[in-house]
Design an enzyme around this catalytic site. Structure first.
Site, PDB file in Angstrom:
ATOM      1  CE  LYS A  27      35.835  42.544  45.550  1.00  0.00           C
ATOM      2  NZ  LYS A  27      36.705  41.958  46.889  1.00  0.00           N
TER       3      LYS A  27
ATOM      4  CE  LYS B  70      33.965  45.788  47.652  1.00  0.00           C
ATOM      5  NZ  LYS B  70      34.513  45.032  48.590  1.00  0.00           N
TER       6      LYS B  70
ATOM      7  CD  GLU C 264      35.089  39.046  48.277  1.00  0.00           C
ATOM      8  OE1 GLU C 264      35.147  39.408  47.177  1.00  0.00           O
ATOM      9  OE2 GLU C 264      35.788  39.515  48.981  1.00  0.00           O
TER      10      GLU C 264
ATOM     11  CE  LYS D 211      40.047  41.494  51.529  1.00  0.00           C
ATOM     12  NZ  LYS D 211      38.777  42.186  52.152  1.00  0.00           N
TER      13      LYS D 211
HETATM   14  O1  OSB Z   1      35.723  43.219  50.699  1.00  0.00           O
HETATM   15  O2  OSB Z   1      37.500  42.816  49.687  1.00  0.00           O
HETATM   16  C1  OSB Z   1      36.996  43.614  50.302  1.00  0.00           C
HETATM   17  C2  OSB Z   1      38.334  47.144  50.286  1.00  0.00           C
HETATM   18  C3  OSB Z   1      38.482  47.414  51.851  1.00  0.00           C
HETATM   19  C4  OSB Z   1      37.762  46.263  52.361  1.00  0.00           C
HETATM   20  C5  OSB Z   1      37.126  45.383  52.122  1.00  0.00           C
HETATM   21  C6  OSB Z   1      37.314  45.176  50.832  1.00  0.00           C
HETATM   22  C7  OSB Z   1      37.736  46.010  49.782  1.00  0.00           C
HETATM   23  C8  OSB Z   1      37.879  45.883  48.407  1.00  0.00           C
HETATM   24  C9  OSB Z   1      39.003  46.646  47.830  1.00  0.00           C
HETATM   25  O3  OSB Z   1      37.325  44.857  47.804  1.00  0.00           O
HETATM   26  C10 OSB Z   1      40.325  45.501  47.390  1.00  0.00           C
HETATM   27  C11 OSB Z   1      41.364  46.554  46.854  1.00  0.00           C
HETATM   28  O4  OSB Z   1      41.235  46.838  45.928  1.00  0.00           O
HETATM   29  O5  OSB Z   1      42.366  46.635  47.616  1.00  0.00           O
HETATM   30 MG    MG Z   2      35.494  41.269  50.252  1.00  0.00          MG
END
Ligand code: OSB
Ligand code: MG
Length: 369
Positions: free
Chosen positions: A162, A164, A214, A263
Site C-alpha cells: 500500500k 500513501k 483507500e 480498525k
Molecule cells: O490511514 O491506514 C491509515 C497510520 C497512521 C494513521 C493512518 C493510517 C496509517 C497507516 C499505517 O497506513 C498502518 C500501519 O502500518 O500501522
Molecule cells: Mg487509511
C-alpha cells in the site's frame, strides 16, 4: 466481571523511520496503554490508537486520557459487567471518543479471555491460525527510496503493497511503481486528500490495476465517495469514514465503497469491529484490518481481530521490526517468509509483556479506582 482498577500509562517510542502521509509526519509515537484488573485480580491490556495530533481523527492521546479519567473510568469501575460485549452499550452516552472507549474495551476482552484461559482470538470467534500481511509505506523523499522500501517488503514475503498518495504525488508516482513492479498486488491510500472535483485526476488511477483506493475524499463523507465510485473502475475502500456498523451499512447501501478497512480503535472496540465484519461477511464485502503504528499490544489485538472469517484481504498488520528497534512484547510480531503472521496459541493476547521495557519508556501513569 467487575473492574476494580484501571491503569493508564503513556509510553514514548521513536519510530525507526518517520512515517509520512497526506495529513502529516510522525517520528515519535506517544502511546496510551490501558490495563484493567477485576475483583479477582485478573488483568487485561489494551492500547489506545489515538495519535499525537488530531489530523487523522479528532481524537489525540491527550483527549483520550481525559475522557478515560473523567468519564469512561467512573462509568465502568465497580459495576457488574456480564461480558465485554456489553461495554459499548454502557458507554454509549459518551458521543464519539471511540479510540478512548476502544482501548478500555479491548483491555476488557483480553481480561475475559485470560479469565477463561483461552486465546482472545478464540473468544472473538476467529478461526484463522495464520493471517495474511501487507505493508503500508509512507510517502518517501524520493522514488529510489520508495522502490527500496517496496523491494524490502517483497523480499520479506509481504503479500501486498500500500502506497500513501497525495495531490502531486499520485498518478505519475503510481505509474512508475506499476511500471517497475508489473505483477504485485498494489493499492493506494489518500487519507482524505482529494475532493470530488478531483474525480478526473483520480480516474487516471484506473489504468494501474490497483486492488483499491483507500479513503480518497473527506474523512466524514459517504455521499461524494458514492459519486466518485460510480466513475471509477478501481474499488474504493473506506477507512476514516466508517466509525460504526450503521455507517458501514449506509456506505454499502449507497455504493460509497466495495471494501472496508476495519480498525479497532476507530470503531470503538472489538464488539463494533465484529459487527462491521459480520455485516460485510453477510453481504460478501471484503474487509481487512488496518493499523495505526501500534506497539506490540495494539498489534496483538489486531492479529486476534484478523482471525475472523471475513478478513480475506491482507491487512496493514506487519512485523514489529518495521517500526521499532525493540517492541514491548515477547516474542515480537514476526512475519513468515510466506508473508503471514502465525496466530499465537496462549491465553489472552498470547504474547509476554516486557514490563521492564514498558517501565523504561513510561513518561506518565494514572490509576483509576
Ligand atoms: O490511514 O491506514 C491509515 C497510520 C497512521 C494513521 C493512518 C493510517 C496509517 C497507516 C499505517 O497506513 C498502518 C500501519 O502500518 O500501522
Ligand atoms: Mg487509511
Amino acid at each position: 466481571m467487575k473492574l476494580d482498577r484501571i491503569e493508564l500509562r503513556e509510553i514514548q517510542m521513536p519510530l525507526l523511520a518517520p512515517f509520512a502521509t497526506s495529513f502529516g509526519q510522525t517520528t515519535q509515537r506517544r502511546i496510551l496503554l490501558v490495563r484493567v484488573w477485576d475483583q479477582d485480580g485478573a488483568d487485561g491490556r489494551g492500547e489506545c490508537v489515538a495519535s499525537e495530533t488530531p489530523f487523522y481523527s479528532h481524537e489525540t492521546i491527550d483527549t483520550a486520557w481525559v475522557i478515560l479519567v473523567q468519564f469512561i473510568g467512573p462509568m465502568v469501575l465497580h459495576q457488574g459487567l456480564t461480558h465485554p460485549a456489553d461495554l459499548s452499550g454502557r458507554l454509549a452516552r459518551i458521543r464519539g471518543h471511540r479510540m478512548a472507549k476502544g482501548a478500555l474495551e479491548a483491555a476488557c476482552w483480553e481480561l475475559q479471555a485470560r479469565k477463561e484461559s483461552r486465546p482472545l482470538w478464540q473468544l472473538l470467534g476467529g478461526t484463522r491460525r495464520e493471517i495474511e500481511c501487507g505493508v503500508s509505506i509512507g510517502i518517501q523523499p524520493s522514488l529510489p527510496q520508495l522502490f527500496e522500501k517496496i523491494n524490502t517488503a517483497l523480499a520479506a514475503g509481504y503479500r501486498r503493497i500500500k502506497l500513501k498518495i497525495k495531490p502531486g504525488l499520485d498518478i505519475e508516482l503510481v505509474g512508475e511503481v506499476r511500471h517497475h513492479f508489473p505483477d504485485i498486488r498494489l493499492m493506494v491510500d489518500a487519507n482524505s486528500a482529494y475532493r470530488l472535483t478531483d474525480a478526473e485526476r483520480l480516474e487516471r488511477l484506473d489504468e494501474f490495476d490497483l486492488m483499491m483506493i483507500e479513503q480518497p475524499l473527506a474523512h466524514d463523507d459517504l455521499i461524494d465517495h458514492a459519486a466518485l465510485q460510480r466513475r471509477l473502475r478501481t474499488p474504493i475502500c473506506l477507512d476514516e469514514s466508517i466509525r460504526t456498523r450503521d455507517q458501514a451499512r449506509q456506505a454499502l447501501e449507497i455504493g460509497a465503497c466495495h471494501v472496508i478497512n476495519i480498525k479497532l480503535g476507530r470503531v470503538g472496540g472489538h464488539a463494533e469491529a465484529k459487527k462491521i465484519h459480520d455485516l460485510c461477511l453477510q453481504r460478501r464485502v471484503p474487509v481487512w484490518c488496518g493499523g495505526m503504528l501500534e506497539s506490540g499490544i495494539g498489534r496483538a489485538h489486531n492479529i486476534a481481530l484478523s482471525t475472523l472469517d471475513g478478513f480475506i484481504l491482507p491487512g496493514d498488520v506487519s512485523a514489529s521490526k518495521r517500526y521499532w528497534k525493540q517492541d514491548i512484547i515477547q516474542p515480537e510480531v514476526e512475519v513468515t517468509p510466506r508473508g503471514t503472521i502465525e496466530v499465537p496459541s496462549g491465553a489472552g493476547l498470547g504474547y509476554q509483556i516486557d514490563e521492564e521495557r514498558i517501565s523504561a519508556l513510561t513518561v506518565r501513569t494514572e490509576t483509576l479506582k
